[in-house]
Design a protein around this motif. Sequence first.
Motif, PDB file in Angstrom:
ATOM      1  N   ASN A   1       0.831  -1.202   0.000  1.00 38.42           N
ATOM      2  CA  ASN A   1       0.000   0.000   0.000  1.00 38.42           C
ATOM      3  C   ASN A   1       0.866   1.253   0.000  1.00 38.42           C
ATOM      4  O   ASN A   1       0.576   2.217  -0.709  1.00 38.42           O
ATOM      5  CB  ASN A   1      -0.923  -0.009   1.221  1.00 38.42           C
ATOM      6  N   GLU A   2       1.931   1.237   0.768  1.00 40.47           N
ATOM      7  CA  GLU A   2       2.845   2.378   0.824  1.00 40.47           C
ATOM      8  C   GLU A   2       3.504   2.622  -0.529  1.00 40.47           C
ATOM      9  O   GLU A   2       3.565   3.747  -1.026  1.00 40.47           O
ATOM     10  CB  GLU A   2       3.918   2.131   1.892  1.00 40.47           C
ATOM     11  N   GLN A   3       3.969   1.546  -1.142  1.00 37.30           N
ATOM     12  CA  GLN A   3       4.637   1.655  -2.441  1.00 37.30           C
ATOM     13  C   GLN A   3       3.668   2.122  -3.525  1.00 37.30           C
ATOM     14  O   GLN A   3       3.996   2.993  -4.331  1.00 37.30           O
ATOM     15  CB  GLN A   3       5.238   0.301  -2.818  1.00 37.30           C
ATOM     16  N   ASN A   4       2.450   1.555  -3.523  1.00 39.91           N
ATOM     17  CA  ASN A   4       1.448   1.950  -4.506  1.00 39.91           C
ATOM     18  C   ASN A   4       1.057   3.411  -4.342  1.00 39.91           C
ATOM     19  O   ASN A   4       0.859   4.125  -5.327  1.00 39.91           O
ATOM     20  CB  ASN A   4       0.208   1.063  -4.391  1.00 39.91           C
ATOM     21  N   SER A   5       0.952   3.873  -3.095  1.00 43.20           N
ATOM     22  CA  SER A   5       0.596   5.269  -2.835  1.00 43.20           C
ATOM     23  C   SER A   5       1.661   6.212  -3.379  1.00 43.20           C
ATOM     24  O   SER A   5       1.339   7.256  -3.952  1.00 43.20           O
ATOM     25  CB  SER A   5       0.419   5.505  -1.337  1.00 43.20           C
ATOM     26  N   GLN A   6       2.918   5.836  -3.207  1.00 46.10           N
ATOM     27  CA  GLN A   6       4.015   6.666  -3.707  1.00 46.10           C
ATOM     28  C   GLN A   6       4.000   6.734  -5.234  1.00 46.10           C
ATOM     29  O   GLN A   6       4.193   7.806  -5.818  1.00 46.10           O
ATOM     30  CB  GLN A   6       5.350   6.124  -3.220  1.00 46.10           C
ATOM     31  N   ILE A   7       3.790   5.616  -5.883  1.00 44.67           N
ATOM     32  CA  ILE A   7       3.770   5.576  -7.347  1.00 44.67           C
ATOM     33  C   ILE A   7       2.604   6.398  -7.886  1.00 44.67           C
ATOM     34  O   ILE A   7       2.757   7.173  -8.831  1.00 44.67           O
ATOM     35  CB  ILE A   7       3.690   4.123  -7.852  1.00 44.67           C
TER      36      ILE A   7
ATOM     37  N   THR B   1       3.461   3.203 -16.195  1.00 43.01           N
ATOM     38  CA  THR B   1       3.885   2.404 -15.038  1.00 43.01           C
ATOM     39  C   THR B   1       2.706   2.105 -14.130  1.00 43.01           C
ATOM     40  O   THR B   1       2.525   0.964 -13.687  1.00 43.01           O
ATOM     41  CB  THR B   1       4.978   3.146 -14.242  1.00 43.01           C
ATOM     42  N   ALA B   2       1.908   3.124 -13.836  1.00 42.34           N
ATOM     43  CA  ALA B   2       0.752   2.934 -12.954  1.00 42.34           C
ATOM     44  C   ALA B   2      -0.256   1.964 -13.579  1.00 42.34           C
ATOM     45  O   ALA B   2      -0.843   1.125 -12.880  1.00 42.34           O
ATOM     46  CB  ALA B   2       0.096   4.269 -12.662  1.00 42.34           C
ATOM     47  N   ALA B   3      -0.451   2.063 -14.882  1.00 33.71           N
ATOM     48  CA  ALA B   3      -1.378   1.160 -15.568  1.00 33.71           C
ATOM     49  C   ALA B   3      -0.842  -0.272 -15.564  1.00 33.71           C
ATOM     50  O   ALA B   3      -1.595  -1.231 -15.358  1.00 33.71           O
ATOM     51  CB  ALA B   3      -1.615   1.626 -16.993  1.00 33.71           C
ATOM     52  N   ARG B   4       0.448  -0.408 -15.771  1.00 36.75           N
ATOM     53  CA  ARG B   4       1.064  -1.741 -15.794  1.00 36.75           C
ATOM     54  C   ARG B   4       0.965  -2.411 -14.431  1.00 36.75           C
ATOM     55  O   ARG B   4       0.755  -3.623 -14.339  1.00 36.75           O
ATOM     56  CB  ARG B   4       2.521  -1.633 -16.236  1.00 36.75           C
ATOM     57  N   LYS B   5       1.074  -1.647 -13.367  1.00 41.43           N
ATOM     58  CA  LYS B   5       1.006  -2.198 -12.020  1.00 41.43           C
ATOM     59  C   LYS B   5      -0.428  -2.367 -11.526  1.00 41.43           C
ATOM     60  O   LYS B   5      -0.652  -2.864 -10.425  1.00 41.43           O
ATOM     61  CB  LYS B   5       1.780  -1.306 -11.053  1.00 41.43           C
ATOM     62  N   GLY B   6      -1.394  -1.909 -12.322  1.00 34.57           N
ATOM     63  CA  GLY B   6      -2.787  -2.088 -11.948  1.00 34.57           C
ATOM     64  C   GLY B   6      -3.321  -1.019 -11.011  1.00 34.57           C
ATOM     65  O   GLY B   6      -4.387  -1.189 -10.427  1.00 34.57           O
ATOM     66  N   LEU B   7      -2.610   0.081 -10.862  1.00 36.77           N
ATOM     67  CA  LEU B   7      -3.056   1.151  -9.977  1.00 36.77           C
ATOM     68  C   LEU B   7      -4.158   1.977 -10.624  1.00 36.77           C
ATOM     69  O   LEU B   7      -5.035   2.500  -9.937  1.00 36.77           O
ATOM     70  CB  LEU B   7      -1.886   2.058  -9.589  1.00 36.77           C
ATOM     71  N   ILE B   8      -4.096   2.115 -11.946  1.00 36.76           N
ATOM     72  CA  ILE B   8      -5.169   2.737 -12.697  1.00 36.76           C
ATOM     73  C   ILE B   8      -5.482   1.826 -13.881  1.00 36.76           C
ATOM     74  O   ILE B   8      -4.648   1.018 -14.283  1.00 36.76           O
ATOM     75  CB  ILE B   8      -4.801   4.161 -13.197  1.00 36.76           C
ATOM     76  N   HIS B   9      -6.673   1.966 -14.424  1.00 37.15           N
ATOM     77  CA  HIS B   9      -7.068   1.145 -15.561  1.00 37.15           C
ATOM     78  C   HIS B   9      -6.296   1.584 -16.802  1.00 37.15           C
ATOM     79  O   HIS B   9      -5.943   2.759 -16.934  1.00 37.15           O
ATOM     80  CB  HIS B   9      -8.579   1.296 -15.787  1.00 37.15           C
TER      81      HIS B   9
END
Length: 83
Positions: A18-24, A59-67
């Motif tokens: 969660n911490e890592q995803n929030s930073q990205i 990067t965010a899309a690849r990690k699944g953080l955004i669609h």
Amino acid sequence: MPNIKGAIKRVKQSAAANEQNSQIKAAMRTAVRKADTALINKEENASELLKDAVKKLDTAARKGLIHKNTAARQKARLTKKAL
């Protein structure tokens, strides 16, 4: 707090993720905002900021953080402003 060893480990892992995803995600939002203002104000470094924003969105899309469609839509809007 869970009592089972595996559950304790999952809590730690999910907190770290969660911490890592929030930073990205925060870095992505900042990059998009900077690129947007630079493109509107027609600054010299707008193309570099656009490149950085596109990279962060991918990067965010690849990690699944955004669609992936959200990333594509935001990239399209930014590049449209660049033209």
